[in-house]
Design a protein around this motif. Structure first.
Motif, PDB file in Angstrom:
ATOM      1  N   TYR A   1       7.839  15.217   0.503  1.00 25.94           N
ATOM      2  CA  TYR A   1       8.778  15.732  -0.497  1.00 25.94           C
ATOM      3  C   TYR A   1       9.853  14.694  -0.832  1.00 25.94           C
ATOM      4  CZ  TYR A   1      11.935  18.843  -2.999  1.00 25.94           C
ATOM      5  OH  TYR A   1      12.736  19.427  -3.962  1.00 25.94           O
ATOM      6  N   ALA A   2       9.410  13.539  -1.285  1.00 29.92           N
ATOM      7  CA  ALA A   2      10.323  12.463  -1.694  1.00 29.92           C
ATOM      8  C   ALA A   2       9.563  11.589  -2.685  1.00 29.92           C
ATOM      9  CB  ALA A   2      10.787  11.655  -0.507  1.00 29.92           C
ATOM     10  N   GLY A   3       9.807  11.796  -3.973  1.00 29.58           N
ATOM     11  CA  GLY A   3       9.008  11.142  -5.009  1.00 29.58           C
ATOM     12  C   GLY A   3       9.025   9.636  -4.938  1.00 29.58           C
ATOM     13  N   THR A   4      10.214   9.045  -4.730  1.00 24.95           N
ATOM     14  CA  THR A   4      10.277   7.583  -4.693  1.00 24.95           C
ATOM     15  C   THR A   4       9.522   7.028  -3.494  1.00 24.95           C
ATOM     16  OG1 THR A   4      12.430   7.837  -3.631  1.00 24.95           O
ATOM     17  CG2 THR A   4      12.432   7.321  -5.961  1.00 24.95           C
ATOM     18  N   ALA A   5       9.632   7.689  -2.358  1.00 23.66           N
ATOM     19  CA  ALA A   5       8.912   7.224  -1.170  1.00 23.66           C
ATOM     20  C   ALA A   5       7.407   7.385  -1.361  1.00 23.66           C
ATOM     21  CB  ALA A   5       9.378   8.001   0.061  1.00 23.66           C
ATOM     22  N   GLN A   6       6.995   8.485  -1.995  1.00 18.59           N
ATOM     23  CA  GLN A   6       5.571   8.696  -2.228  1.00 18.59           C
ATOM     24  C   GLN A   6       5.004   7.624  -3.156  1.00 18.59           C
ATOM     25  OE1 GLN A   6       6.535  13.247  -2.559  1.00 18.59           O
ATOM     26  NE2 GLN A   6       4.354  13.002  -2.918  1.00 18.59           N
ATOM     27  N   LEU A   7       5.676   7.405  -4.282  1.00 25.26           N
ATOM     28  CA  LEU A   7       5.188   6.402  -5.238  1.00 25.26           C
ATOM     29  C   LEU A   7       5.305   4.990  -4.679  1.00 25.26           C
ATOM     30  CD1 LEU A   7       6.588   7.842  -8.580  1.00 25.26           C
ATOM     31  CD2 LEU A   7       4.204   7.734  -7.861  1.00 25.26           C
ATOM     32  N   GLY A   8       6.337   4.753  -3.869  1.00 28.05           N
ATOM     33  CA  GLY A   8       6.527   3.411  -3.315  1.00 28.05           C
ATOM     34  C   GLY A   8       5.511   3.052  -2.257  1.00 28.05           C
ATOM     35  N   THR A   9       5.024   4.042  -1.519  1.00 31.20           N
ATOM     36  CA  THR A   9       4.081   3.746  -0.436  1.00 31.20           C
ATOM     37  C   THR A   9       2.618   3.868  -0.866  1.00 31.20           C
ATOM     38  OG1 THR A   9       4.238   6.057   0.294  1.00 31.20           O
ATOM     39  CG2 THR A   9       5.678   4.452   1.383  1.00 31.20           C
ATOM     40  N   LEU A  10       2.356   4.520  -1.983  1.00 29.06           N
ATOM     41  CA  LEU A  10       0.960   4.695  -2.399  1.00 29.06           C
ATOM     42  C   LEU A  10       0.222   3.370  -2.602  1.00 29.06           C
ATOM     43  CD1 LEU A  10       1.166   7.758  -4.835  1.00 29.06           C
ATOM     44  CD2 LEU A  10       0.124   7.679  -2.564  1.00 29.06           C
ATOM     45  N   PRO A  11       0.844   2.349  -3.261  1.00 23.39           N
ATOM     46  CA  PRO A  11       0.117   1.072  -3.393  1.00 23.39           C
ATOM     47  C   PRO A  11      -0.201   0.441  -2.041  1.00 23.39           C
ATOM     48  CG  PRO A  11       1.972   1.166  -4.900  1.00 23.39           C
ATOM     49  CD  PRO A  11       2.111   2.336  -3.984  1.00 23.39           C
ATOM     50  N   LEU A  12       0.702   0.622  -1.080  1.00 22.31           N
ATOM     51  CA  LEU A  12       0.469   0.061   0.256  1.00 22.31           C
ATOM     52  C   LEU A  12      -0.668   0.798   0.950  1.00 22.31           C
ATOM     53  CD1 LEU A  12       4.199  -0.329   1.379  1.00 22.31           C
ATOM     54  CD2 LEU A  12       2.670  -2.114   0.534  1.00 22.31           C
ATOM     55  N   ILE A  13      -0.707   2.114   0.800  1.00 22.24           N
ATOM     56  CA  ILE A  13      -1.799   2.901   1.395  1.00 22.24           C
ATOM     57  C   ILE A  13      -3.129   2.491   0.769  1.00 22.24           C
ATOM     58  CG2 ILE A  13      -2.733   5.229   1.666  1.00 22.24           C
ATOM     59  CD1 ILE A  13       0.173   6.252   1.646  1.00 22.24           C
ATOM     60  N   ALA A  14      -3.108   2.294  -0.557  1.00 19.95           N
ATOM     61  CA  ALA A  14      -4.345   1.944  -1.269  1.00 19.95           C
ATOM     62  C   ALA A  14      -4.895   0.591  -0.838  1.00 19.95           C
ATOM     63  CB  ALA A  14      -4.079   1.947  -2.778  1.00 19.95           C
ATOM     64  N   THR A  15      -3.993  -0.344  -0.502  1.00 20.52           N
ATOM     65  CA  THR A  15      -4.447  -1.684  -0.114  1.00 20.52           C
ATOM     66  C   THR A  15      -4.647  -1.827   1.386  1.00 20.52           C
ATOM     67  OG1 THR A  15      -2.130  -2.420  -0.035  1.00 20.52           O
ATOM     68  CG2 THR A  15      -3.344  -2.787  -2.094  1.00 20.52           C
ATOM     69  N   GLY A  16      -4.471  -0.747   2.139  1.00 18.64           N
ATOM     70  CA  GLY A  16      -4.691  -0.801   3.584  1.00 18.64           C
ATOM     71  C   GLY A  16      -3.615  -1.571   4.324  1.00 18.64           C
ATOM     72  N   ALA A  17      -2.384  -1.514   3.845  1.00 13.33           N
ATOM     73  CA  ALA A  17      -1.274  -2.215   4.494  1.00 13.33           C
ATOM     74  C   ALA A  17      -1.024  -1.632   5.881  1.00 13.33           C
ATOM     75  CB  ALA A  17      -0.013  -2.075   3.632  1.00 13.33           C
ATOM     76  N   PRO A  18      -0.427  -2.427   6.780  1.00 14.19           N
ATOM     77  CA  PRO A  18      -0.145  -1.921   8.137  1.00 14.19           C
ATOM     78  C   PRO A  18       0.732  -0.672   8.111  1.00 14.19           C
ATOM     79  CG  PRO A  18       0.271  -4.286   7.975  1.00 14.19           C
ATOM     80  CD  PRO A  18       0.015  -3.807   6.583  1.00 14.19           C
ATOM     81  N   LEU A  19       0.512   0.188   9.091  1.00 19.07           N
ATOM     82  CA  LEU A  19       1.247   1.450   9.145  1.00 19.07           C
ATOM     83  C   LEU A  19       2.755   1.218   9.250  1.00 19.07           C
ATOM     84  CD1 LEU A  19       0.998   4.515   9.206  1.00 19.07           C
ATOM     85  CD2 LEU A  19       0.797   4.392  11.700  1.00 19.07           C
ATOM     86  N   TRP A  20       3.142   0.168  10.004  1.00 16.49           N
ATOM     87  CA  TRP A  20       4.573  -0.085  10.171  1.00 16.49           C
ATOM     88  C   TRP A  20       5.236  -0.422   8.839  1.00 16.49           C
ATOM     89  CZ3 TRP A  20       6.678  -4.648   8.592  1.00 16.49           C
ATOM     90  CH2 TRP A  20       5.829  -5.749   8.465  1.00 16.49           C
ATOM     91  N   LEU A  21       4.492  -1.129   7.969  1.00 16.27           N
ATOM     92  CA  LEU A  21       5.049  -1.510   6.676  1.00 16.27           C
ATOM     93  C   LEU A  21       5.182  -0.289   5.765  1.00 16.27           C
ATOM     94  CD1 LEU A  21       6.031  -3.740   4.811  1.00 16.27           C
ATOM     95  CD2 LEU A  21       3.666  -4.091   4.080  1.00 16.27           C
ATOM     96  N   ILE A  22       4.186   0.598   5.818  1.00 13.81           N
ATOM     97  CA  ILE A  22       4.264   1.834   5.026  1.00 13.81           C
ATOM     98  C   ILE A  22       5.455   2.674   5.481  1.00 13.81           C
ATOM     99  CG2 ILE A  22       3.066   3.978   4.465  1.00 13.81           C
ATOM    100  CD1 ILE A  22       0.427   2.443   4.884  1.00 13.81           C
ATOM    101  N   PHE A  23       5.597   2.794   6.795  1.00 13.68           N
ATOM    102  CA  PHE A  23       6.697   3.582   7.358  1.00 13.68           C
ATOM    103  C   PHE A  23       8.042   2.956   6.997  1.00 13.68           C
ATOM    104  CE2 PHE A  23       9.606   4.556  10.878  1.00 13.68           C
ATOM    105  CZ  PHE A  23       9.586   5.936  10.829  1.00 13.68           C
ATOM    106  N   LEU A  24       8.131   1.619   7.125  1.00 15.62           N
ATOM    107  CA  LEU A  24       9.391   0.932   6.829  1.00 15.62           C
ATOM    108  C   LEU A  24       9.752   1.066   5.353  1.00 15.62           C
ATOM    109  CD1 LEU A  24      11.671  -0.886   7.860  1.00 15.62           C
ATOM    110  CD2 LEU A  24      10.234  -2.869   7.327  1.00 15.62           C
ATOM    111  N   THR A  25       8.747   0.963   4.487  1.00 19.03           N
ATOM    112  CA  THR A  25       9.000   1.099   3.048  1.00 19.03           C
ATOM    113  C   THR A  25       9.553   2.487   2.725  1.00 19.03           C
ATOM    114  OG1 THR A  25       7.205  -0.454   2.550  1.00 19.03           O
ATOM    115  CG2 THR A  25       7.949   0.972   0.762  1.00 19.03           C
ATOM    116  N   ALA A  26       8.928   3.516   3.307  1.00 19.49           N
ATOM    117  CA  ALA A  26       9.418   4.882   3.066  1.00 19.49           C
ATOM    118  C   ALA A  26      10.839   5.054   3.584  1.00 19.49           C
ATOM    119  CB  ALA A  26       8.484   5.884   3.736  1.00 19.49           C
ATOM    120  N   MET A  27      11.118   4.466   4.750  1.00 19.80           N
ATOM    121  CA  MET A  27      12.467   4.590   5.320  1.00 19.80           C
ATOM    122  C   MET A  27      13.503   3.910   4.424  1.00 19.80           C
ATOM    123  SD  MET A  27      12.535   6.224   8.282  1.00 19.80           S
ATOM    124  CE  MET A  27      13.899   5.548   9.197  1.00 19.80           C
TER     125      MET A  27
END
Length: 234
Positions: free
Chosen positions: A52-78
């Protein structure tokens, strides 16, 4: 529900209603974006309910799609949600004396628009029930609106042509919510410095330009506020 709660809820919903319309295109695009990286409708709505955070969702989706490390996805959302730490600290006095369950619900439901529109009124009121009504009514409305239109975007993702390039609608929605918050000079400086830096540094790897833009924006805001206070005290 007592009279103070109903009056607060009515005023809060009325104040937030015009701004809440900006959530509609943003929610639809978020739903489409989640489907575009291969999430099923159930997975997309599960993420939407949990995050439930639009900017975090949109910001992390490209990272999820490219298989980025979990720590980077988590850090980006934070980092993208760092502003809610500031919002929560600013609104904390308005929830003084409220039960833990209320504060927990408030932390989950807090969105930019409700803070931008209602923070000053909430902090100015001395009635805790009025404050709760003023916060929870527009927040619940925003949550319902967001979930409904993300669901529409998720289910309609395969129908909407991909060449429509709807991403710009998210930028417009964010600007509609940011403009009311940029009322002071330090906030305007922070917004401009962060935005310009993020654009200029967009070619950095691992989306580090985004991190740099946020850091530069925060630092610029602090410097501008310090300079303003010194000038006022001189």
């Amino acid at each position: 529900m007592n009279t103070a709660f109903r009056l607060g809820a009515r005023e809060g919903w009325r104040d937030f209603l015009p701004m809440s319309l900006g959530l509609v295109p943003w929610a639809v695009v978020t739903g489409i974006a989640m489907r575009s990286i291969g999430l099923s409708p159930v997975e997309a709505m599960g993420m939407n309910l949990l995050v439930y955070a639009g900017t975090a969702q949109l910001g992390t989706l490209p990272l999820i799609a490219t298989g980025a490390p979990l720590w980077l996805i988590f850090l980006t959302a934070m980092v993208l949600n760092l502003r809610f730490v500031i919002f929560s600290a600013a609104l904390a006095p308005a929830f003084h004396g409220h039960a833990w369950s209320r504060r927990a619900r408030a932390s989950y439901l807090l969105v930019d628009g409700v803070f931008a529109v209602g923070s000053e009124k909430m902090l100015a009121s001395e009635d805790p029930e009025w404050r709760w009504g003023y916060f929870i009514a527009p927040s619940a409305w925003a949550w319902s609106l967001w979930q409904t239109f993300v669901l529409l975007g998720t289910l309609g993702a395969e129908v909407i042509p991909t060449d429509w390039s709807l991403e710009f609608m998210v930028t417009i929605a964010l600007m509609l919510m940011m403009i009311p918050m940029a009322r002071s000079r330090p906030m305007l400086v922070a917004a401009l410095a962060g935005g310009v830096s993020a654009v200029l540094l967009r070619e950095l790897p691992l989306r580090l330009g985004l991190f740099a833009g946020i850091a530069i924006g925060i630092a610029s805001g602090f410097v501008a506020e310090h300079w303003q206070q010194r000038r006022a005290g001189a």
